[in-house]
Design an enzyme around this catalytic site. Structure first.
Site, short mmCIF file in Angstrom:
data_model
loop_
_atom_site.label_atom_id
_atom_site.label_comp_id
_atom_site.label_asym_id
_atom_site.label_seq_id
_atom_site.Cartn_x
_atom_site.Cartn_y
_atom_site.Cartn_z
N SER A 181 0.82 -1.20 0.00
CA SER A 181 0.00 0.00 0.00
C SER A 181 0.87 1.26 0.00
CB SER A 181 -0.96 -0.05 1.19
OG SER A 181 -2.00 0.87 1.06
N ASP A 223 -5.85 -3.56 -2.56
CA ASP A 223 -4.77 -3.18 -1.64
C ASP A 223 -4.04 -4.40 -1.06
OD1 ASP A 223 -3.39 -2.23 0.81
OD2 ASP A 223 -4.42 -0.36 0.37
#
Length: 590
Positions: free
Chosen positions: A334, A448
């Site tokens: 991320s 993600d």
């Protein structure tokens, strides 16, 4: 300092092993293994004690869904399988012949018969087992014999000599061996390997016979090419029982005037290496980086996800650089991946600061709110900002080894991005479910990386045998309870300008995507040799404007962790085992 260990005494250990195998000579058997042939596999019954007479054996651990990981090398004169034999448990790893090897085998019953009459044998083996247990946690049992095989028209000898000089500057003994060794006796190679910490074989592209011998003789092979020339039709490789990627790496040399590597994908397709490295010819820093790779002291940095709180990683990177800690491998999940890409692209601290400020602090990346059919935002603004930052850079062409992770909703597994467009990998790695639309790459739906692994230290450990430094924001409070218990009305939310960072539900979605179970968190943190835990105060996970205090918190946390160490970061793993548990707790948790 030299990698050779003075204890246990080789003479004493060899004498003890000689008594074990000579005591009941009629019960000991001799056999040979060809390169690539297994001695035993994990889970097999430990019914013999083995003694390696000549050759080299590799120890491998296999984990489901991961490539085999090399734990260490067994050298002539060393026993094999003693831990499982004495414990009465199955073997815990695979052992494979790295080259043609000769082995003596003694049945379990004969071994324990000797142990009952000569108890000092058990003492010596116990010391060896303790040493090996330490080696597996510190990297000291890593390969020591490397081959550098040219795959370009120009010679590579000068490059290998620079690497050898850097290895020697670290306090090790090192020998470079070239084609003239073909006239040497077979046992000469073993004598050289036994008398030096590291041996580097070098073969030029026009020396096929010597290159073939190098590929069979070494623990690990580097194919050395030139990014601006095409790869050979048949690339050299070290391939044992399908473990080509575990034994073969690629080094692409380039002229120092080339600012950025190029053409890497063509070489990767031809060589199929496990890892690849870019080196500027004549650059001492790059030569030292390969020397750290050879000696098992290359440093990997892993940065966790954490939304806007991941700004703290910028301070961590700055502190590590200030203290002279090299960053040889980089990766993250991320926003951690976004920050890690900066040093992987060799951005300076000022460049990293300026680019992150532009893309996230000044640009309100989540302000393009959409009717939530697939996600709260369109992510068009994020995609544009990523394109501005990275353009069409391929991850394989980044100057330093880098990875980003995303979560594959199609397979339910972690997706590790080491090739392909950097901006697409980044877009997938930060695609928080519900906040940004997923990314589809090659028919796979990706979101993600923090959903599956918010702190992917295990990925780094597969790539780097040296120290792993991690900066983790997984358990830092990232949701403002006041904003959720007393949410603003729509008109106040819009009038205040808070809409630019998304509604409070964005915090809930982002935090839910980055929560890690205690077991997973403990496992991922255990993979690090130095753990940095920044505490950026009350910054919300979507507070993209709260920049300086968060960066400062990461800088302070990294300096505190480094202050607890008693030496360079590159030797962290080797010093870690020498510390007491209390000292380690202080060093890791500071």
């Amino acid at each position: 300092m030299s990698k050779r260990r003075a204890a246990p005494s080789p003479d004493t250990l060899e004498a003890a092993l000689a008594r074990v195998f000579d005591h009941r000579a009629s019960k000991a058997s001799w056999f040979a293994l060809t390169g690539g042939e297994p001695l035993f596999a994990a889970g097999a019954e430990a019914d013999h004690l083995y003694l390696l007479r000549s050759g080299r054996l590799g120890v491998f651990r296999r984990l489901e869904g991961q490539p085999p990981q090399m734990l260490g090398v067994i050298r002539p004169g060393e026993p094999v399988g003693e831990m499982a034999l004495i414990a009465g448990s199955p073997h815990s790893a695979d052992v494979v012949a790295l080259r043609d090897s000769e082995i003596l085998a003694l049945p379990r019953e004969a071994f324990f018969e000797v142990a009952r009459t000569e108890p000092e044998v058990m003492i010596h083996l116990s010391r060896l087992m303790l040493a090996r247990a330490r080696d597996q946690s510190t990297g000291a049992a890593e390969p020591a014999v490397f081959g550098f095989v040219g795959a370009r028209p120009r010679p590579i000898r000068a490059f290998v000599e620079r690497v050898a000089a850097a290895v020697a500057a670290m306090g090790h003994t090192v020998q470079v061996i070239d084609e003239t060794a073909l006239r040497s006796a077979a046992d000469w190679f073993s004598r050289v390997e036994d008398s030096h910490d590291y041996v580097l074989y070098v073969a030029e592209a026009d020396q096929p016979a010597w290159a073939a011998l190098c590929a069979r003789q070494v623990d690990r092979l580097f194919v050395v090419g030139d990014a601006l020339t095409p790869p050979p039709a048949v690339a050299p490789a070290r391939d044992l029982e399908g473990l080509r990627r575990q034994f073969t790496d690629l080094i692409l040399l380039r002229d120092a005037r080339m600012t950025r590597p190029a053409n890497t994908a063509v070489w990767l397709d031809a060589v199929s290496p496990g890892r690849w490295f870019h080196v500027r010819e004549g650059d001492e820093g790059d030569s030292a980086r390969i020397a750290r790779l050879v000696t098992g002291t290359s440093v990997g940095l892993v940065l966790s996800g954490g939304g806007a709180r991941a700004y703290a990683h910028i301070g961590v990177v700055r502190a590590l650089r200030e203290m002279g800690v090299p960053l040889d491998f980089l990766g993250g999940a991320s926003m951690g991946a976004v920050v890690a890409a900066g040093p992987a692209l060799e951005w300076s601290d000022d460049q990293l600061d300026a680019r992150i400020r532009h893309a996230f602090v000044k640009s309100d990346p989540l302000s393009d709110i959409a009717l939530p059919i697939v996600a709260m935002t369109r992510a068009g603004k994020v995609a544009r900002l990523l394109h501005e930052a990275y353009g069409d850079i391929d991850i394989a062409d980044m100057p330093r080894p880098f990875f980003a992770v995303s979560s594959n909703l199609t397979t339910g597994r972690l997706e590790v991005h080491r090739r392909g467009l950097l901006r697409r990998a980044m877009r997938a790695s930060i695609a928080i479910p519900g906040v940004m639309p997923p990314v589809v790459i090659d028919g796979q739906v990706l979101v993600d990386g923090a959903v599956v692994s918010n702190f992917p230290t295990d990925v780094m450990r597969q790539l780097n045998s040296g120290p792993v430094i991690g900066s983790d924001m997984s358990q830092v409070r990232g949701v403002d309870p006041q904003a959720l218990s007393n949410p603003p009305s729509w008109w106040r939310w819009i009038a205040s300008g808070a809409w630019k960072k998304g509604p409070p539900i964005v915090s809930v979605l982002m935090r839910a995507a980055t929560i890690t179970t205690d077991a997973e968190l403990e496992r991922s943190r255990r993979e690090t040799d130095l753990l940095i835990l920044p505490h950026p105060g009350g910054a919300d996970i979507r507070d993209w404007k709260v920049y300086e205090p968060t960066v400062a918190a990461g800088h302070a946390a990294a300096l505190a962790a480094l202050a607890a160490l008693d030496g360079p970061g590159e030797t962290l793993r080797k010093r870690k085992v020498q510390a007491t548990p209390g000292e380690m707790a202080e060093a890791v948790k500071a």
